[in-house]
Design a protein around this motif. Structure first.
Motif, mmCIF file in Angstrom:
data_model
loop_
_atom_site.group_PDB
_atom_site.id
_atom_site.type_symbol
_atom_site.label_atom_id
_atom_site.label_comp_id
_atom_site.label_asym_id
_atom_site.label_seq_id
_atom_site.Cartn_x
_atom_site.Cartn_y
_atom_site.Cartn_z
ATOM 1 N N CYS A 10 0.816 -1.223 0.000
ATOM 2 C CA CYS A 10 0.000 0.000 0.000
ATOM 3 C C CYS A 10 0.848 1.271 0.000
ATOM 4 N N GLY A 11 2.166 1.148 0.139
ATOM 5 C CA GLY A 11 3.050 2.300 0.076
ATOM 6 C C GLY A 11 3.235 3.054 1.382
ATOM 7 N N GLU A 12 2.693 2.541 2.478
ATOM 8 C CA GLU A 12 2.815 3.235 3.768
ATOM 9 C C GLU A 12 4.191 3.069 4.404
ATOM 10 N N ILE A 13 4.927 2.018 4.033
ATOM 11 C CA ILE A 13 6.293 1.811 4.515
ATOM 12 C C ILE A 13 7.230 1.883 3.324
ATOM 13 N N GLU A 14 8.339 2.607 3.515
ATOM 14 C CA GLU A 14 9.367 2.669 2.478
ATOM 15 C C GLU A 14 10.735 2.511 3.111
ATOM 16 N N HIS B 15 7.891 3.651 9.860
ATOM 17 C CA HIS B 15 8.568 2.756 10.806
ATOM 18 C C HIS B 15 7.639 2.215 11.898
ATOM 19 N N GLU B 16 6.632 3.007 12.260
ATOM 20 C CA GLU B 16 5.708 2.593 13.321
ATOM 21 C C GLU B 16 4.753 1.484 12.864
ATOM 22 N N LEU B 17 4.746 1.184 11.576
ATOM 23 C CA LEU B 17 3.838 0.169 11.035
ATOM 24 C C LEU B 17 4.478 -1.215 10.913
ATOM 25 N N PHE B 18 5.730 -1.334 11.323
ATOM 26 C CA PHE B 18 6.378 -2.643 11.261
ATOM 27 C C PHE B 18 5.853 -3.569 12.335
ATOM 28 N N GLU B 19 5.689 -4.832 11.965
ATOM 29 C CA GLU B 19 5.318 -5.881 12.906
ATOM 30 C C GLU B 19 6.356 -6.988 12.781
ATOM 31 N N GLU B 20 6.896 -7.396 13.912
ATOM 32 C CA GLU B 20 7.919 -8.445 13.944
ATOM 33 C C GLU B 20 7.285 -9.801 14.193
ATOM 34 N N HIS C 91 2.283 -3.849 8.954
ATOM 35 C CA HIS C 91 1.013 -4.091 9.632
ATOM 36 C C HIS C 91 -0.165 -3.515 8.839
ATOM 37 N N CYS C 92 0.082 -2.453 8.093
ATOM 38 C CA CYS C 92 -0.981 -1.770 7.344
ATOM 39 C C CYS C 92 -1.606 -2.652 6.269
ATOM 40 N N CYS C 93 -0.795 -3.472 5.580
ATOM 41 C CA CYS C 93 -1.312 -4.248 4.450
ATOM 42 C C CYS C 93 -0.812 -5.696 4.437
ATOM 43 N N VAL D 127 19.338 -1.545 11.504
ATOM 44 C CA VAL D 127 18.824 -0.824 10.346
ATOM 45 C C VAL D 127 18.211 0.472 10.838
ATOM 46 N N GLU D 128 18.687 1.570 10.307
ATOM 47 C CA GLU D 128 18.225 2.890 10.723
ATOM 48 C C GLU D 128 16.711 3.033 10.501
ATOM 49 N N GLY D 129 16.008 3.412 11.556
ATOM 50 C CA GLY D 129 14.577 3.676 11.462
ATOM 51 C C GLY D 129 13.689 2.466 11.623
ATOM 52 N N VAL D 130 14.277 1.279 11.844
ATOM 53 C CA VAL D 130 13.471 0.061 12.019
ATOM 54 C C VAL D 130 13.513 -0.336 13.482
ATOM 55 N N PRO D 131 12.334 -0.553 14.065
ATOM 56 C CA PRO D 131 12.314 -0.907 15.495
ATOM 57 C C PRO D 131 13.018 -2.221 15.799
#
Length: 174
Positions: A12-16, A73-78, A93-95, A170-174
């Motif tokens: 969906c383009g929310e994470i890059e 970055h806040e949309l990552f799910e591990e 997590h968004c898509c 990785v910069e910006g990844v939780p």
């Protein structure tokens, strides 16, 4: 080539992710963990599955110091196969898009091929082919290694040497 920047994004383009330079390598993995994670994904509704029909997972390896999250970055799910596993798979997590695999003890990031632009060079090897599903016959268009090949290990080692034997996050990844 260090000036070349590419983007890897979720469906969906929310994470890059922004990636600089050339990949360490592109390959297809048939290890038990990749297959198990792929089967678990296929069982979830709407998840972007990275497991091919032949049981392989197509990926591109990059140095961790060349990848950074520039959006979402806040949309990552591990997800991990076991809580104690050093390998985490990161999803949007968004898509429900599979983004990458992070061997947390390593210096590289394994980005799923479908997250990258269509003009990526072709895969150069298949690894862990001894673990492929029964009955799968692989073509001989690229080398098929039953385990990890010396070429694979050397490419990782040379990349790590070039990084000064660091293991960055990785910069910006939780």
């Amino acid at each position: 080539m260090m000036n070349k920047l590419i983007l890897a994004s979720c469906r969906c383009g929310e994470i890059e992710l922004q990636i600089a330079g050339t990949p360490i390598l592109r390959g297809i993995c048939y290890c038990s963990s990749c297959q198990e994670a792929g089967r678990l994904d296929q069982a979830r509704h709407g998840v972007d599955c990275v497991l091919a029909e032949d049981g392989g997972t197509d990926y591109v390896l990059y140095r961790k110091d060349r990848v950074r999250c520039v959006k979402g970055h806040e949309l990552f799910e591990e997800r991990r196969l076991k809580p104690s596993s050093p390998t985490r798979r990161m999803y949007a997590h968004c898509c429900e898009t599979a983004m990458f695999l992070d061997f947390t003890k390593g210096h590289w990031l394994t980005i799923y091929r479908d997250r990258l632009p269509s003009d990526m060079p072709p895969a150069t090897m298949r690894i862990m082919t001894a673990k492929r599903p029964k009955g799968v016959i692989l073509p001989d268009d690229i080398p098929n290694y039953p385990g990890y090949s010396v070429k694979f290990i050397l490419k990782l080692l040379f990349a790590w040497m070039a990084m000064g034997f660091r293991r960055p996050t990785v910069e910006g990844v939780p």
